[in-house]
Design an enzyme around this catalytic site. Sequence first.
Site, PDB file in Angstrom:
ATOM      1  N   GLU A   1      25.118  53.665   4.166  1.00  0.00           N
ATOM      2  CA  GLU A   1      24.444  53.812   5.450  1.00  0.00           C
ATOM      3  C   GLU A   1      25.326  54.615   6.404  1.00  0.00           C
ATOM      4  O   GLU A   1      26.556  54.512   6.348  1.00  0.00           O
ATOM      5  CB  GLU A   1      24.134  52.440   6.048  1.00  0.00           C
ATOM      6  CG  GLU A   1      23.143  51.629   5.228  1.00  0.00           C
ATOM      7  CD  GLU A   1      22.773  50.298   5.890  1.00  0.00           C
ATOM      8  OE1 GLU A   1      23.285  50.018   7.003  1.00  0.00           O
ATOM      9  OE2 GLU A   1      21.980  49.552   5.315  1.00  0.00           O
TER      10      GLU A   1
ATOM     11  N   HIS B   1      17.881  49.563   8.943  1.00  0.00           N
ATOM     12  CA  HIS B   1      18.721  48.413   9.280  1.00  0.00           C
ATOM     13  C   HIS B   1      18.318  47.814  10.635  1.00  0.00           C
ATOM     14  O   HIS B   1      19.118  47.722  11.574  1.00  0.00           O
ATOM     15  CB  HIS B   1      20.200  48.813   9.290  1.00  0.00           C
ATOM     16  CG  HIS B   1      21.110  47.656   8.965  1.00  0.00           C
ATOM     17  ND1 HIS B   1      22.265  47.792   8.239  1.00  0.00           N
ATOM     18  CD2 HIS B   1      21.035  46.326   9.271  1.00  0.00           C
ATOM     19  CE1 HIS B   1      22.870  46.620   8.113  1.00  0.00           C
ATOM     20  NE2 HIS B   1      22.139  45.721   8.733  1.00  0.00           N
TER      21      HIS B   1
END
Length: 528
Positions: A264, A282
């Site tokens: 990420e 997220h």
Amino acid sequence: MPMPKVLVSDKLSETAVNIFRERGVDVDFEPSLGKDKEKLLSVIGQYDGLAVRSATKATAAIIEAGKNLKVIGRAGIGVDNIDIPAATAAGIVVMNTPYGNAITTAEHAIAMMFSLVRSIPQASASTHLGKWEKSAFMGTEVFGKTLGVIGCGNIGSIVADRAVGLKMRVIAFDPFLTEERAIELGVEKVDLDTLLSRADIVTLHTPLTDQTRNILSRDNLAKLKKGAYVVNCARGGLVDEDALKDLLDAGHLSGAALDVFATEPATEHPLFGHPKVIATPHLGASTSEAQENVAIQVAEQMADYLTRGAVSNALNSPSVTAEEAPRLKPYIALAEKLGLFAGQLTRTGLKQIEVTYEGEVAALNLKPLTASAVAGVLKPMLSEVNIVNAPVIARERGVTISETTCDDAESYDSIIRLKITTEQQTRTVSGTIFGGAPRIVEIKGVEMEASFAPHMLYTTNEDKPGFIGALGKTLGEAGVNIATFNLGRAGPGEGAIALVAVDDPISDEVLEKVRALPHVTQATALSF
């Protein structure tokens, strides 16, 4: 005494900033500074505290430059952006707020589940294009379906509760979930293979540790029943993403909803654009309520620490006063290492943790010692546990914690005895402080004196001639250098124990060779 000064380098609510000021802390609110690594590096030396969310990376370089830093506070639970070992080495307390976003994350998982089984994002996009494709988006009810919850702690138990309210059958896999707690939640406790074979939908709510990494591996994904769904709002790395794509493409799985990814931010990914995949960036903790809660909590915790020395939700520091610290420090280390020893050998549901203090240690403040022991037991499975939240996490899972004291200790000035009870067995380990360092003095009732080392091998075996030589030969042939070799036995020809300190971690391959040796009943690699 000068007023402590805190830098807020990420977006935090104005309420949190005001809390710092109200409690006597000077604060600079620079919400975009965390993205400017060079500028942050140049100014961090001015501050006693650093309050962050996820954008700021508190690297070893930042920590080294923060000569006056005493505390780093993370408004949220994940601390991947903070170099905790570097902070610990520098004497900086690292705090997080583990409970401020539990409801929000659980609700996101439920929302993702509904979106997945009803193809809501895809149907919305199609309708916006004027296609009106009713027959293309035939959904599935969650009523009466079986939800498999992997990790039934704080967030997982909230998801389970919501699912029970939706009239779903809920089964849960969690080594620390007791039968009593499962009954209280209204879920059925099962092993992982059973969960995979029975679940219509699987949702993950466990931290990322060495034991949980790729818990949904290719093999385990293949064990899911045909047509199952996968939801991951916990941590990237829990699911083998390549295998997930293959099984979706093959039609074995009906869909996946992912809020987290192994890397990420995920701006490119093989699963992006897949017709059976819902993806969000997220967002588990992204509600206004959660953001406000964690911001307020981190401000309160940091202010209390900087002005009064109070420590709460610290990942690398015990809750002790300045006066107690020098005497407690070695015993805190001993208690945690005893817990780590027992925790790394625990594979079944934990029911009870008992700590007994004998001798001089019995007169000390025992709360941080017991919390350290509990944290050690839980840490191998729950990486984000610390001595502050460990008792709470244990109680959430129905684990009973008890401590007893005895003024006298045989043979030693002080002894800490740890006993853990699981669904299948009882395990005991005892230790003392010798020369200022923690030492093991007993394992499962067998007397043994051994120092803790970063890398160790623990074996149990039948006390037969030739075992020591065979073990040494196996390790030697594998290039494993032995630092110390400690032995104990219940009696001639009875059960024996070996605790071997080695220079480097024991590989899985070497461990299997040790397990294959004659007379070996158990072999486990340990790290401290």
